[in-house]
Every structure is written in structure tokens, then in C-alpha cells.
Design an enzyme around this catalytic site. Structure first.
Site, PDB file in Angstrom:
ATOM      1  N   SER A 183       0.390  -1.686   0.024  1.00 23.50           N
ATOM      2  CA  SER A 183      -0.258  -0.207   0.113  1.00 23.50           C
ATOM      3  C   SER A 183       1.258   1.262   0.689  1.00 23.50           C
ATOM      4  O   SER A 183       1.652   1.625  -1.111  1.00 23.50           O
ATOM      5  CB  SER A 183      -0.530  -0.264   1.338  1.00 23.50           C
ATOM      6  OG  SER A 183      -1.631   0.650   0.798  1.00 23.50           O
ATOM      7  N   HIS A 222      -7.605  -5.967  -0.752  1.00 26.09           N
ATOM      8  CA  HIS A 222      -6.905  -4.950   0.183  1.00 26.09           C
ATOM      9  C   HIS A 222      -5.612  -5.527   0.892  1.00 26.09           C
ATOM     10  O   HIS A 222      -5.837  -5.775   2.361  1.00 26.09           O
ATOM     11  CB  HIS A 222      -7.052  -3.777   0.422  1.00 26.09           C
ATOM     12  CG  HIS A 222      -5.605  -2.511   0.546  1.00 26.09           C
ATOM     13  ND1 HIS A 222      -5.138  -2.025  -0.149  1.00 26.09           N
ATOM     14  CD2 HIS A 222      -5.415  -1.545   2.241  1.00 26.09           C
ATOM     15  CE1 HIS A 222      -4.151  -1.416   0.032  1.00 26.09           C
ATOM     16  NE2 HIS A 222      -4.434  -1.479   1.355  1.00 26.09           N
ATOM     17  N   ASP A 260     -10.168  -4.894  -4.837  1.00 25.09           N
ATOM     18  CA  ASP A 260      -9.146  -3.499  -4.163  1.00 25.09           C
ATOM     19  C   ASP A 260      -9.823  -2.135  -3.603  1.00 25.09           C
ATOM     20  O   ASP A 260      -9.807  -1.675  -4.506  1.00 25.09           O
ATOM     21  CB  ASP A 260      -7.810  -3.584  -4.028  1.00 25.09           C
ATOM     22  CG  ASP A 260      -7.096  -3.239  -2.297  1.00 25.09           C
ATOM     23  OD1 ASP A 260      -8.051  -2.167  -2.317  1.00 25.09           O
ATOM     24  OD2 ASP A 260      -6.033  -3.204  -2.960  1.00 25.09           O
TER      25      ASP A 260
END
Length: 192
Positions: free
Chosen positions: A82, A172, A145
Site C-alpha cells: 500500500s 486490500h 481492492d
């Protein structure tokens, strides 16, 4: 050959109002009144403005990661998820630029694994993506996601000269299916 992993925590302390998805006004008022969330949140950067994107803390993170590379390196590769995936790409670019300019400091990584990463849109950092990055990279993202839309991960993947891709139908998180783990292990083995 022995290998080890070093896990690095982001250096920037985030306030509740810096974190996307939080009720910013209420959190800011609570913090001013001395109420806290009961834990410290860290980030590689935070947004001062979303439109246009203006980031705060990227340079602090680069300096911090430089010190980790200097004190604990050298490292063969980097992995980030991320916001960490975005910083992994930033560090690939920073090291490649330095190597071309003066060949000092930590060498460019032999590989990068970037999970749900994305390009920084802040104009201050756009120069990092002007030339295709030569670091061999594996980009992992989930098409479902909701946090980092897969088109943002694809845009980052296209900043690399020869990216490899592991796309999942997940959200995610880093894929944990045996096939995914095998793909990652085989990718790393090529750069030992």
C-alpha cells in the site's frame, strides 16, 4: 546463502485527522481536547491536500530509509504494501538516480516487490517516474481492492521497464494462496 528480512516502520507520526476515512473534524477536536485513539499511527507520508495532491513526509521517509540502508544494508530487495509499496517504488527510483549520477551510497535494489502500490501524484515527486525504472519488479494487486483501485497499481507498474504482475481477485491484502507464495519465492530466487 543466508537471508534475513528487516521490517521497517514508517517514521511519520500521523494524527487522526491525517488518516483517510476518519471523521476528521471530530477527531481533530477530540485530539485538541487531549483525547487520543490509544495508539500511535505511523505513515510514510500524509496528504496535506488531496486535489491537487500535496504530500508531507516523503522526504523524511527517504532520509529515514537511507539511514536504514546505510546502517543495516546492503539489501538485495525491497517489499512494500500500500503506502509502503509506493515508498518502495520511490526508493527504487532514488537509488537508480543516485547510481547514475555518482555511483555512491547503497546500490540499486536487485528486485522490488510492490503490493497494492501506487504512484505519488504530488508534482514534487513526479520526476521519480519520468524514466522507466530498471529495477526488476513484481507487482501484486487485487482487482477488488476498495482502498487502492487496481488502475492505480497498474499505473505504477507501468513506471517500471519490465514489470511482472500477480493479479488476484482479492481486496486490500497480500495474496496468501499457495500459488501466489510460490510466484513470489520464484521471483526472489532469480535475484539471489
Amino acid at each position: 546463502m543466508d537471508s534475513a528480512s528487516i521490517f521497517v516502520t514508517a517514521p511519520n507520526t500521523l494524527h487522526p485527522y491525517d488518516i483517510d476515512g476518519m471523521d476528521n473534524m471530530a477527531r481533530m477536536e477530540a485530539e485538541k481536547a487531549g483525547k487520543t485513539l490509544g495508539r500511535t499511527f505511523k505513515g510514510w507520508y500524509y496528504l496535506k491536500s488531496a486535489h491537487p495532491e500535496v504530500t508531507v513526509g516523503v522526504d523524511t521517509s527517504i532520509a529515514y530509509l537511507d539511514s536504514v540502508l546505510e546502517k543495516q544494508g546492503p539489501f538485495d530487495g525491497i517489499l512494500g504494501f500500500s503506502q509502503g509499496g509506493s515508498m518502495a517504488a520511490v526508493m527504487c527510483s532514488v537509488l537508480e538516480h543516485r547510481q547514475l549520477a555518482n555511483n555512491t551510497g547503497h546500490p540499486a535494489f536487485r528486485f522490488a516487490i510492490i503490493c497494492s502500490g501506487y504512484m505519488l501524484q504530488d508534482t514534487k515527486w513526479q520526476h521519480l517516474y519520468e524514466k522507466p525504472l530498471s529495477t526488476p519488479s513484481l507487482h501484486m494487486y487485487g482487482v477488488l481492492d476498495p482502498v487502492i483501485r487496481f488502475n492505480r497499481s497498474i499505473a505504477l507498474q507501468q513506471a517500471f521497464a519490465n514489470p511482472e504482475v500477480l493479479c488476484s481477485d482479492g481486496a486490500h491484502f497480500i495474496p496468501r494462496a499457495q500459488k501466489s507464495i510460490l510466484t513470489v519465492a520464484q521471483f526472489i530466487d532469480r535475484y539471489k
